[in-house]
Design a protein around this motif. Structure first.
Motif, mmCIF file in Angstrom:
data_model
loop_
_atom_site.group_PDB
_atom_site.id
_atom_site.type_symbol
_atom_site.label_atom_id
_atom_site.label_comp_id
_atom_site.label_asym_id
_atom_site.label_seq_id
_atom_site.Cartn_x
_atom_site.Cartn_y
_atom_site.Cartn_z
ATOM 1 N N ASP A 37 1.642 7.027 -6.352
ATOM 2 C CA ASP A 37 0.665 8.093 -6.575
ATOM 3 C C ASP A 37 1.258 9.465 -6.268
ATOM 4 O OD1 ASP A 37 -1.130 6.157 -7.263
ATOM 5 O OD2 ASP A 37 -2.070 6.055 -5.276
ATOM 6 N N VAL A 38 2.022 9.528 -5.171
ATOM 7 C CA VAL A 38 2.659 10.801 -4.816
ATOM 8 C C VAL A 38 3.642 11.231 -5.899
ATOM 9 C CG1 VAL A 38 4.205 11.911 -3.161
ATOM 10 C CG2 VAL A 38 2.324 10.490 -2.334
ATOM 11 N N GLN A 39 4.382 10.221 -6.446
ATOM 12 C CA GLN A 39 5.330 10.544 -7.507
ATOM 13 C C GLN A 39 4.598 11.101 -8.735
ATOM 14 O OE1 GLN A 39 8.689 10.418 -7.318
ATOM 15 N NE2 GLN A 39 8.738 11.362 -9.356
ATOM 16 N N LYS A 40 3.469 10.471 -9.061
ATOM 17 C CA LYS A 40 2.677 10.978 -10.193
ATOM 18 C C LYS A 40 2.190 12.402 -9.909
ATOM 19 C CE LYS A 40 1.037 6.444 -11.731
ATOM 20 N NZ LYS A 40 -0.156 5.574 -11.920
ATOM 21 N N SER A 87 0.828 -1.200 0.000
ATOM 22 C CA SER A 87 0.000 0.000 0.000
ATOM 23 C C SER A 87 0.864 1.253 0.000
ATOM 24 C CB SER A 87 -0.927 -0.009 1.223
ATOM 25 O OG SER A 87 -1.675 1.179 1.300
ATOM 26 N N LEU A 88 1.956 1.197 0.804
ATOM 27 C CA LEU A 88 2.859 2.347 0.857
ATOM 28 C C LEU A 88 3.529 2.575 -0.491
ATOM 29 C CD1 LEU A 88 4.238 4.516 2.541
ATOM 30 C CD2 LEU A 88 5.961 2.826 3.202
#
Length: 498
Positions: free
Chosen positions: A252-255, A245-246
């Motif tokens: 997602d954060v990178q995107k 999950s992390l």
């Protein structure tokens, strides 16, 4: 020197593996040794024992036949004696084959030597009896009995020698078995100790930290949960789920970071364009207006022939084109504020169609309007939204070149997280947009037209987004391009009443 956790685990695993390998090796050795020992006992010693018993039996079987012949001179007794004589010799040869221990062959050689002399003397006794020299035969008969008992004693000695050999091998086998049992017990103890030590290291240094990490992760994700320890049954699985999950969250954060970086780059470009547009507006707009007014005055005051009037029209069109570019720069840079009021998007579509009717007809373009009912009223800036529709329809008309069909479809729908939306689709049956530039057409300054500024679609998307909606493009099912505009409703109750 303190060993690291990695070295401790490797050391313990190596010890366990070595103990198991040594145990397996000892087991194999003992198996082969037992096989060899049993083969020696069964094949050799037992065979020698059978031969020893055979020698004794065949020797005892020959006793008495000479006496019987002395009593009744029946040659059948001699025949029986000859049979046992040959059997004794066969047992003697068999004993030679199986006897491999020290002293065994010497005893057999002595038995053979004694037996040859015994047989020779016995034949002399029989010869005396055949010639009726009974007294001479009886005297010699008594002397060969001593030889007979000597041979019998040697047979017993040969048998006793092999019995002792069997007993010695049995004792050696028992000693080796005891040693193997001791080694096995030692190996079991070493394996148990190493396994317990390894289990202790894994529990204290690996499993407990993993469990604590899993519990801490759950507590961080759900701080109101009171009994995380009871809910984590498989620490590794729980931790693996959280790590996956992390990793997903990191992706997602990178995107988002990449998107933010692109937005920042675009913002920098827009800031630069804003400065440029302001400079252009102050430097060009006022002189351009003066030139346009003077040109209009000259056209009315002068008598122009056909060629001069055509030149005036070209100059006027080019000035209008320059004015349009300046206007787009100003609109893109200044971002005029929305002045929303409740109005149906259908009204704005009608306004755009009326405005473009002459141009569409002159281009031979057919307009098809699919409207089952007028769209409900929503807060919108009619002027700015009209420019969006006009821009998209003009682009579609330019793509059709020599005529075609533009289809405008209105409908309502539900799109999360926007909720109820008004959807307007503007589709054409032209050549469509190449797939390699589909993602670039909304970028500022990107244009496929030679005289385009590349700001029309960028301004259109920004206007729609400032209304809280979105503007997308896709390829049509039958060719061409489809621009989809979604505008959010005012309130859910507004849509229900409509």
């Amino acid at each position: 020197m303190s060993l690291s956790l990695r070295k401790r685990i490797l050391l313990l695993l190596t010890a366990i593996v070595l103990v198991n390998i040594v145990g397996a090796g000892v087991t194999l050795w003992y198996t082969q040794r037992s096989k060899a020992l049993q083969s020696g006992i069964i094949d050799m010693e037992v065979g020698a024992m059978h031969a020893a018993f055979g020698l004794t039996s065949e020797l005892l079987s020959q006793r008495g036949y000479t006496t019987y012949f002395f009593l009744n001179s029946d040659p059948a007794w001699l025949t029986q004696m000859e049979i046992h004589h040959k059997a004794f010799q066969e047992q003697l040869e068999r004993a030679r084959e199986f006897s491999t221990i020290q002293g065994g062959r010497e005893i057999l050689n002595e038995i053979e030597s004694q037996y040859i002399r015994y047989v020779y003397a016995r034949e002399q006794v029989i010869e005396h009896y055949k010639n009726n020299r009974r007294e001479d035969g009886a005297r010699l008969h008594w002397t060969i009995r001593e030889r007979f008992h000597n041979i019998l004693s040697l047979c017993d000695e040969f048998r006793a020698l092999h019995e002792e050999s069997i007993e010695r091998q049995r004792a050696a086998y028992l000693d080796e078995s005891a040693m193997l049992v001791a080694l096995a017990v030692t190996g079991i103890l070493l394996s148990a100790f190493s396994g317990a030590w390894l289990a202790s290291v894994l529990v204290q240094r690996v499993l407990n930290p993993i469990r604590d990490m899993a519990n801490n992760t759950l507590e961080a994700l759900d701080p109101h949960h009171k009994s995380h320890a009871a809910t984590v049954n498989n620490e590794v699985e729980a931790l693996g789920d959280k790590l996956r999950s992390l990793i997903t969250d990191v992706g997602d954060v990178q995107k988002q970071l990449d998107a933010s970086r692109e937005s920042l780059i675009q913002s920098e470009k827009l800031a630069l364009v804003g400065k440029l547009a302001a400079g252009v507006a102050h430097s060009i707009r006022n002189p351009l207006t003066s030139v346009k007014m003077r040109l209009f005055s000259l056209e009315r005051s002068l008598e122009l022939d056909e060629h001069q009037r055509e030149d005036f029209e070209v100059v006027s069109e080019e000035i209008s084109h320059v004015e349009s570019i300046v206007k787009n720069f100003l609109e893109f840079a200044r971002r005029p504020k929305l002045r929303p009021r409740n109005q149906s998007p259908s009204d704005v579509v009608d306004m755009a169609l009326r405005l473009l009717r002459h141009r569409l007809e002159s281009n031979g373009t057919e307009i098809v309007l699919n409207r089952q009912a007028r769209l409900p009223e929503i807060p919108l800036d009619a002027d700015q939204l009209k420019e969006v529709f006009v821009n998209l329809m003009i682009n579609a008309c330019d793509a059709l070149v020599t005529g075609g069909t533009i289809t405008v479809t209105e409908e309502t729908g539900l799109i999360e997280p926007m909720g109820e939306v008004a959807v307007i689709r503007i589709a054409d049956n032209g050549p469509g947009i190449p797939a390699d530039i589909m993602d670039k057409i909304f970028d500022p300054f990107f244009s496929t037209k030679e005289e385009g500024s590349g700001l029309g679609l960028a301004i259109a998307r920004r206007v729609v987004e400032e209304h809280g909606g979105w503007l997308h493009v896709r390829s049509g099912d039958d060719g061409g391009a489809v621009f989809v505009i979604a505008l959010p409703g005012n309130r859910r109750s507004t849509w229900l009443r409509s």
